[in-house]
Scaffold this active site. Sequence first.
Site, PDB file in Angstrom:
ATOM      1  N   CYS A 133     -17.398   1.104 -26.658  1.00  0.00           N
ATOM      2  CA  CYS A 133     -18.658   1.736 -27.017  1.00  0.00           C
ATOM      3  C   CYS A 133     -19.430   2.189 -25.801  1.00  0.00           C
ATOM      4  O   CYS A 133     -20.500   1.664 -25.504  1.00  0.00           O
ATOM      5  CB  CYS A 133     -19.482   0.781 -27.868  1.00  0.00           C
ATOM      6  N   GLY A 160       0.776  -1.234   0.000  1.00  0.00           N
ATOM      7  CA  GLY A 160       0.000   0.000   0.000  1.00  0.00           C
ATOM      8  C   GLY A 160       0.804   1.278   0.000  1.00  0.00           C
ATOM      9  O   GLY A 160       0.269   2.327   0.353  1.00  0.00           O
ATOM     10  N   GLU A 171       4.403  -6.572   1.586  1.00  0.00           N
ATOM     11  CA  GLU A 171       3.580  -7.067   0.458  1.00  0.00           C
ATOM     12  C   GLU A 171       3.281  -5.935  -0.511  1.00  0.00           C
ATOM     13  O   GLU A 171       2.117  -5.601  -0.739  1.00  0.00           O
ATOM     14  CB  GLU A 171       2.241  -7.591   0.983  1.00  0.00           C
ATOM     15  N   TYR A 188      -1.062  -3.259 -11.941  1.00  0.00           N
ATOM     16  CA  TYR A 188      -2.500  -3.514 -12.111  1.00  0.00           C
ATOM     17  C   TYR A 188      -2.990  -3.370 -13.555  1.00  0.00           C
ATOM     18  O   TYR A 188      -3.854  -4.132 -13.980  1.00  0.00           O
ATOM     19  CB  TYR A 188      -3.359  -2.635 -11.187  1.00  0.00           C
ATOM     20  N   GLY A 221       2.787  -3.953  -4.016  1.00  0.00           N
ATOM     21  CA  GLY A 221       2.400  -4.261  -5.391  1.00  0.00           C
ATOM     22  C   GLY A 221       2.659  -3.055  -6.276  1.00  0.00           C
ATOM     23  O   GLY A 221       3.647  -2.986  -7.011  1.00  0.00           O
ATOM     24  N   ARG A 222       1.792  -2.067  -6.167  1.00  0.00           N
ATOM     25  CA  ARG A 222       1.854  -0.901  -7.050  1.00  0.00           C
ATOM     26  C   ARG A 222       3.205  -0.189  -6.997  1.00  0.00           C
ATOM     27  O   ARG A 222       3.782   0.145  -8.040  1.00  0.00           O
ATOM     28  CB  ARG A 222       0.714   0.058  -6.674  1.00  0.00           C
TER      29      ARG A 222
HETATM   30  C1  LIG Z   1      -3.558  -5.514  -2.759  1.00  0.00           C
HETATM   31  C2  LIG Z   1      -2.820  -5.952  -1.566  1.00  0.00           C
HETATM   32  C3  LIG Z   1      -1.467  -5.665  -1.431  1.00  0.00           C
HETATM   33  C4  LIG Z   1      -0.714  -4.785  -2.410  1.00  0.00           C
HETATM   34  O1  LIG Z   1      -1.196  -3.465  -2.360  1.00  0.00           O
HETATM   35  P1  LIG Z   1      -0.435  -2.289  -3.163  1.00  0.00           P
HETATM   36  O2  LIG Z   1      -1.275  -1.098  -2.892  1.00  0.00           O
HETATM   37  O3  LIG Z   1      -0.424  -2.674  -4.609  1.00  0.00           O
HETATM   38  O4  LIG Z   1       0.931  -2.189  -2.602  1.00  0.00           O
HETATM   39  C5  LIG Z   1      -0.806  -6.186  -0.347  1.00  0.00           C
HETATM   40  N1  LIG Z   1      -1.447  -6.939   0.597  1.00  0.00           N
HETATM   41  C6  LIG Z   1      -2.760  -7.219   0.498  1.00  0.00           C
HETATM   42  C7  LIG Z   1      -3.407  -8.047   1.554  1.00  0.00           C
HETATM   43  C8  LIG Z   1      -3.496  -6.729  -0.560  1.00  0.00           C
HETATM   44  O5  LIG Z   1      -4.800  -6.983  -0.651  1.00  0.00           O
END
Ligand SMILES: *Cc1c(COP(=O)(O)O)cnc(C)c1O
Length: 463
Positions: free
Chosen positions: A371, A258, A296, A400, A298-299
């Site tokens: 469309c 996050g 954890e 994403y 991601g983005r």
């Molecule tokens: C989606 C998610 C992440 C990754 O979140 P980002 O905002 O992409 O860093 C990590 N842990 C859990 C449990 C998630 O649902």
Amino acid sequence: MIDATPGAWRPLPGPDAILQRRKQIVADVVRQGFIDDLHPLCGVLDLDTLDELMWSLQAVYPAELPAVHTIAAKAITLRPVLARFADAGFGCEVASPGELELALAAGFPAERIVFDSPAKTTTEIARALELGVSFNVDNFEELARVDQAVSQAVARIGRPRSVIGMRLNPQTGAGAIDAMSTATSTSKFGIGLADHRDEIVTAFAMRPWLSQLHVHSGSQGMRLEHAAEGVRLTAEVAADIDKRVGFQQIQRIDVGGGLPVNFRSDRITPTFADHRAALQAAVPQLFDGTYTLVTEFGRALTAKAGTVVARVEYTKVTGGRPIAITHAGVQVATRSIFAPEAWPLRVEVYDPHGRRREDPALVQDVAGPACFTGDMLAVGRELPAVHPGDLVAVPDTGGYYFSTHFSYNALPRPAVYTVGTDSAGDRRWSLARRAQTIEQIVTEAGEPSLKPLPFVSPACPSD
Ligand SMILES: *Cc1c(COP(=O)(O)O)cnc(C)c1O
């Protein structure tokens, strides 16, 4: 092969380097003929940027601090790219049986996988235990199921190898994007800390195999201090549990992901170093080596490495407003199209040879191919005049956007390519994911005709 050894660490790229790489990418995409009538758009991941982001996370945690950094699979469900994270020593955070099998196929060892779905079935729990995958229990009903699964597993294989944890909702409140806030008092994730603190501590005291606490309180639109407060509350619960049982039962604290991404320029901010500083200020005990830290992200590990490149098919003027019709719309930029305020994307204009247009800006709309009226990549945006046959590049789309295809209008998933500098300094291109073909779309649209199923007689109501 691109060098991914930890020794090859380089600093994070500045905004000029990122822009330079993107200009080179668009020029290369044209030269290599990746864009044609059948494939009017593609995605590109810059492996140099991706590696630098990975290293920047690993570098802010000292080697002697026990830590497992995972990539959140949902941000980038591309098998060879996940494999690159595995090779660099990362683990993988997964949230569905598909993501779990993908992580295994990409080469992540089971002990570096964390399974976080809020809706795990009995079968999925048993599979995680059998593999030795770590997982976090989302609610008390799941905990009752895990009790059963653990006692069955103990009978079969002895003490489970899985690190089993509980996901807490610190109930610290919302960030700037409601749909992305995981820590409101009524968020659907985890067990509410304010609501159930004593039950949580008791649940751990009764189960010596529960040894991890998980909190994912950050998200796009959330201040770092706010997310760190969720981790601070979680570390307090860890201390309470350990005090209650009289030994160190909590082995790992999983702080989730996050970290927000800056979508407004090529600057990488905030950084993983900023994130760590916020954690260090709020929860210094997290860094004394007592707990293994799990992250954890991601983005923040992926967004800045990705670019969508799409062809402009037509231009027109309607109601005095120039509109460019492109092939990049809701199928790749779903969130941005449906929630443009929360998920703004920049758009750049390149000529048909892949040279960035630098002419004076003009207010224009950039539309996608789908469309429905709202399929707009940009509305009233100041951009150099767009011409038919031009290309638009959409930066910051590495997280994403390539993994969350939306099949509106049966628009195909685009190909995703990667580019990176090899040890001789040459740029090497690879295919990460083939474009979905029109034949695949037809096949996946269902049976050729309705397929009769075996007749099941209705239950007799008197039984
Ligand atoms: C989606 C998610 C992440 C990754 O979140 P980002 O905002 O992409 O860093 C990590 N842990 C859990 C449990 C998630 O649902």
